[in-house]
Design a protein around this motif. Sequence first.
Motif, mmCIF file in Angstrom:
data_model
loop_
_atom_site.group_PDB
_atom_site.id
_atom_site.type_symbol
_atom_site.label_atom_id
_atom_site.label_comp_id
_atom_site.label_asym_id
_atom_site.label_seq_id
_atom_site.Cartn_x
_atom_site.Cartn_y
_atom_site.Cartn_z
ATOM 1 N N LEU A 1 0.844 -1.192 0.000
ATOM 2 C CA LEU A 1 0.000 0.000 0.000
ATOM 3 C C LEU A 1 0.881 1.245 0.000
ATOM 4 N N ILE A 2 0.671 2.118 -0.958
ATOM 5 C CA ILE A 2 1.374 3.403 -1.013
ATOM 6 C C ILE A 2 0.359 4.475 -0.641
ATOM 7 N N VAL A 3 0.546 5.104 0.502
ATOM 8 C CA VAL A 3 -0.408 6.093 1.005
ATOM 9 C C VAL A 3 0.102 7.491 0.670
ATOM 10 N N GLY A 4 -0.688 8.240 -0.127
ATOM 11 C CA GLY A 4 -0.348 9.618 -0.432
ATOM 12 C C GLY A 4 0.794 9.748 -1.420
ATOM 13 N N LEU A 5 1.259 10.985 -1.586
ATOM 14 C CA LEU A 5 2.376 11.309 -2.490
ATOM 15 C C LEU A 5 3.433 12.066 -1.702
ATOM 16 N N PRO A 6 4.668 11.560 -1.665
ATOM 17 C CA PRO A 6 5.709 12.150 -0.811
ATOM 18 C C PRO A 6 6.408 13.353 -1.455
ATOM 19 N N TYR A 7 5.671 14.417 -1.716
ATOM 20 C CA TYR A 7 6.305 15.619 -2.272
ATOM 21 C C TYR A 7 7.229 16.239 -1.232
ATOM 22 N N PRO A 8 8.414 16.704 -1.643
ATOM 23 C CA PRO A 8 9.306 17.395 -0.701
ATOM 24 C C PRO A 8 8.683 18.709 -0.229
ATOM 25 N N ASP A 9 9.224 19.250 0.840
ATOM 26 C CA ASP A 9 8.747 20.517 1.394
ATOM 27 C C ASP A 9 9.097 21.654 0.436
ATOM 28 N N ILE A 10 8.081 22.223 -0.195
ATOM 29 C CA ILE A 10 8.303 23.248 -1.200
ATOM 30 C C ILE A 10 8.845 24.538 -0.603
ATOM 31 N N THR A 11 8.710 24.706 0.707
ATOM 32 C CA THR A 11 9.205 25.932 1.354
ATOM 33 C C THR A 11 10.683 25.842 1.741
ATOM 34 N N ASP A 12 11.288 24.661 1.572
ATOM 35 C CA ASP A 12 12.690 24.504 1.918
ATOM 36 C C ASP A 12 13.551 25.419 1.051
ATOM 37 N N LEU B 1 15.680 23.668 -1.682
ATOM 38 C CA LEU B 1 14.883 23.167 -2.796
ATOM 39 C C LEU B 1 14.437 24.318 -3.694
ATOM 40 N N LYS B 2 14.042 25.427 -3.102
ATOM 41 C CA LYS B 2 13.615 26.587 -3.883
ATOM 42 C C LYS B 2 14.757 27.117 -4.751
ATOM 43 N N GLU B 3 15.962 27.173 -4.190
ATOM 44 C CA GLU B 3 17.117 27.631 -4.966
ATOM 45 C C GLU B 3 17.419 26.670 -6.115
ATOM 46 N N LYS B 4 17.326 25.389 -5.829
ATOM 47 C CA LYS B 4 17.593 24.391 -6.868
ATOM 48 C C LYS B 4 16.578 24.513 -7.995
ATOM 49 N N MET B 5 15.307 24.668 -7.663
ATOM 50 C CA MET B 5 14.264 24.799 -8.676
ATOM 51 C C MET B 5 14.451 26.084 -9.489
ATOM 52 N N SER B 6 14.839 27.162 -8.830
ATOM 53 C CA SER B 6 15.085 28.426 -9.536
ATOM 54 C C SER B 6 16.252 28.285 -10.502
ATOM 55 N N LEU B 7 17.289 27.576 -10.064
ATOM 56 C CA LEU B 7 18.452 27.337 -10.918
ATOM 57 C C LEU B 7 18.061 26.551 -12.165
ATOM 58 N N LEU B 8 17.230 25.521 -11.989
ATOM 59 C CA LEU B 8 16.797 24.707 -13.126
ATOM 60 C C LEU B 8 15.881 25.496 -14.054
ATOM 61 N N ASN C 1 12.796 21.716 -16.017
ATOM 62 C CA ASN C 1 12.627 22.923 -15.220
ATOM 63 C C ASN C 1 12.371 22.558 -13.766
ATOM 64 N N GLY C 2 12.206 23.549 -12.937
ATOM 65 C CA GLY C 2 12.059 23.322 -11.505
ATOM 66 C C GLY C 2 10.845 22.501 -11.145
ATOM 67 N N ARG C 3 9.717 22.762 -11.801
ATOM 68 C CA ARG C 3 8.483 22.031 -11.479
ATOM 69 C C ARG C 3 8.603 20.560 -11.859
ATOM 70 N N GLU C 4 9.199 20.292 -13.021
ATOM 71 C CA GLU C 4 9.396 18.903 -13.439
ATOM 72 C C GLU C 4 10.337 18.179 -12.475
ATOM 73 N N TYR C 5 11.361 18.872 -12.040
ATOM 74 C CA TYR C 5 12.295 18.307 -11.066
ATOM 75 C C TYR C 5 11.562 17.931 -9.778
ATOM 76 N N TYR C 6 10.704 18.834 -9.303
ATOM 77 C CA TYR C 6 9.930 18.615 -8.077
ATOM 78 C C TYR C 6 9.009 17.399 -8.225
ATOM 79 N N GLN C 7 8.348 17.286 -9.383
ATOM 80 C CA GLN C 7 7.451 16.162 -9.631
ATOM 81 C C GLN C 7 8.226 14.851 -9.710
ATOM 82 N N ASN C 8 9.370 14.869 -10.373
ATOM 83 C CA ASN C 8 10.160 13.645 -10.527
ATOM 84 C C ASN C 8 10.689 13.124 -9.197
#
Length: 991
Positions: A879-890, A893-900, A911-918
Amino acid sequence: MENRIEEEETTQQKIGNDELPAYPSSSTIPFPYGKPYPQQAALMDTLLQTLKLVDEIDDTRPNEKRKANIQMLESPTGTGKSLSLACASIAWLKYRQELDLQLMLQAGFTSEEEEQESEKKEDVHWLDAWQPQEEIDREKQIKMEKLDCYNRARSTRAALDKELERIRQSVDLDLNANLPNENCSRKDKLKYTRSARETVVTRVVRSRMHQKKNYQLNVSGKKRSRPSHQIQNDDFCVDEYDSDENRNSLGYTYDSDSDGDNDKLEHGSLSKKKECMDGKKKLYEKDLLDGGNLDGSGDIKKHEKATAVCPTIGNVTPSSGVRKIVYAARTHSQLSQFANEIRRTIWGDNIRVVTLGGRKLLCGNPDVTGSSDKRSEKMITEKCLDLQKVKVQSSSEGKSREKSKCACPLLDKDLVPVLAMHMLAKPSDIEDLAALGRKSRVCSYYASREALKAAEVVLVPYNTLLSKPAREAVGLSLKNSLVIVDEAHNIPEALRSISSSRVSLAIIEGASSQLMSYVAKYSDRLAGRNLFYLGQIKRFLTQVTRYLKNLHRKSKKGEDVASRVMVTATELLFTLKLDNLNLFNIITYLEKSRLSQKLHGFNDCRQKEKNSEHENFDDPNFISKHISSMSIIESFLKCLTSSEKEGRVVIDVKTDEVSSCCLKYLLLDPSTEFQNVMDEAHSIVLAGGTLRPFVHVATELFGSEKNLVAQAQGSDSMQDCKEGEEGQALVTASLTTFSCGHVVSADNVLMSCMSTGPNGIKMNFRHSSRFEDAICDELASSIIDVAKIVPNGMVVFLPSYSYESFLLTRWSRTGAIKEIELQKKIYREPKSAKDVEKTLQLYSKDATSSKKGAILFSVVGGKMSEGINFADEMARGVLIVGLPYPDITDPELKEKMSLLDRSSRENAGINGREYYQNLCMRAVNQSIGRAIRHANDYSAIMLIDERYSSDVSVWNGLPEWLRSKSKRTFESFLKNRSQLQDFYITKEDNG
């Protein structure tokens, strides 16, 4: 001279009669268990086709410098990926070993046809054809030197094989004498083999120790060493530093900090007395393991000119030994799994394998390890190095000098090579090596390093492979090696971890204090550029100290000061008013002058060593007494020279303790750090079950190589592999990609997307709603209902540790936990990594012993979501409960997404959003992969969250082999439960 020329002519005639070996392929590789799966054959052929392409380039242009070819090979977990990699890579290595020897000979001799052709040329004037006698002699000398390289390598390798075969025969004799049943299980046979190896090596070591004692009794005229009480500080003064322009001719060496790890063990007189083989030339353990003898380069210091004209066998780095396969994984359990796969191959009895690990796993001295559960790796390392730094005063020819003496009884310079030979006799994992060392009472940690140069396959953790200083410390060269990285999606995070640098105020003040004392001691001997650079270093330390103390003072007063600020290196230097410092020149000075090492030695003599028993090794401000504070500052300064794209500096201000305030460099672009591996290796295989989209990994690891990123992006557009397809491959000399379907049939997998629970409540585990009472209770009801149906073991993956703790605490209060326990015995993922194995054993016992089984609550991305084998009854349901998205406020992570985002607008890549989803979907897919471990395995995979059905990006992020077995529908819980019941009934009927 005549004999040498005759030997040359004989060898030359032999070359013309030898046929080059055929290049291996999946159809010619002996595969255990008969014929491989089509997916396995396709993976092996893709790897070998790429290596053939790269080999042809290197063999035709041997002096051309190039970056390693990259192979990104994705094969779903459970398809036999590791065994395929082992068979294909070893087959290639064996082929190259013989070919390398023949190519070296061919490069050193002119063919008979070419000589005859040159004699027929009539248009060459006799004067132009004339050659001075000294040039003719020199050419002959070069040919002889090349022949010497070849003969040295070939004879040493033959002698090594002969000695290892003798050891194997001894082990087999002991094994056959004690094996209770020839038809015993493979697991039992491995256990008795380990016992036989321990018996043989112990017998040999005891014999050597007896000989050594007898030899030492006959030694006379040597005075005993005595403890040193006098301190000679003059050795710690830096040499005169003239100018930056002359920095390449100063003659300084590039040793690391004096931690004892870089020192090579010197072999003493015993190895010179004990012969290991019969023959004209007597070779001993130290000779057989010597890299210069194995690759033909000889003693580099004595034969530098010869090495310049004599290429090594396989063109490896001189004195690095044989061409190798270097296999890297995240955990030692994954390395052990690969060692087991090697044992299954046709070469499993005789290929030379060594595993490199830390002292915590390999040290056999109880005084050092104590209770290994309580002592950390840092503490064990400190104690080991303490024993190697015992100072003694020795005298020679009337001169008195201080030197270090090792006080560890296991680190015997004569016996370590003996243990190293026994390690290489049969493929060994980390447990085998540790057991051999404990039983023989010889250090297996240093023996594994001694065996490194003769090893054909080297198993290493990520950190050893990815860090160039770490590779240099253990003596591991990647030149012309095939590098295989398992679960390669973890590499970017591993690179960020090892490339980060942290300096606390305590470290800064310690380095400043040491520097001031040092300058005061040697002020009358320091002048010119030395004083200039020491002043600049002092200025940097002073400014950083003032800045952090000022921020701490403001925060204590309640002023508005951010506790954690992220800036670029340039912004930091401007803030500190140090923008006029030339950091590159300062770093060059630190390297050339070896100031860090000299400061450490100077400080070590001035202060008594601390008692490591009372040190807090978990303290982030802990500094090893074997490492200089200045070396940490030096590492941080190197980070500050990175570009704005590569990383950021975090200013961390602690309100409670001023000494904990720190500066931390965070690597954002790991591709810059991966370049050192690409620059050395022959080819790099990035393997895993969840590599797609390939462009994600490509952007992270070779973002600066735009062509590679573009190729990876193009390969992602290839059609996904359907059920049973052999695979899709794109083979080029620079980048190869491969993906295949699963070997398991569609009938053995059931995937359900549960959007609602038994009571019709929508299952949405977004962070904003997951803590609601109704959602938590509905999840409990779903688990109870599913647990009634799923036989044996059932694994529940939750999105985070905090949520797992919250749920079980709430269910204990509401009574839901008791209802779950009525269905299955409950286990939880342990907080400590050392308890994982014990928990797994207990869970496995209950899960497999009865149909009722057990339930294991784990975490996506946790200790049990990767590298753990939940085969057969251990996971009939996942059973996989939920989706383990990282903390977007970190902020990181925000710097990494901006860089991408910025990078994707300029170049190819994600791009940053695709990176976050992956990041999220890769963690989910890893957890899913724990269930299906072989072709005959079966399991039901339940995805509990409405977004698995409603969100297209989430659905497309699931692996194709799993999506092809399920439709994207909004089934009710009752419908899903009915399908689940039918699935297990069918499996039981077929079973």
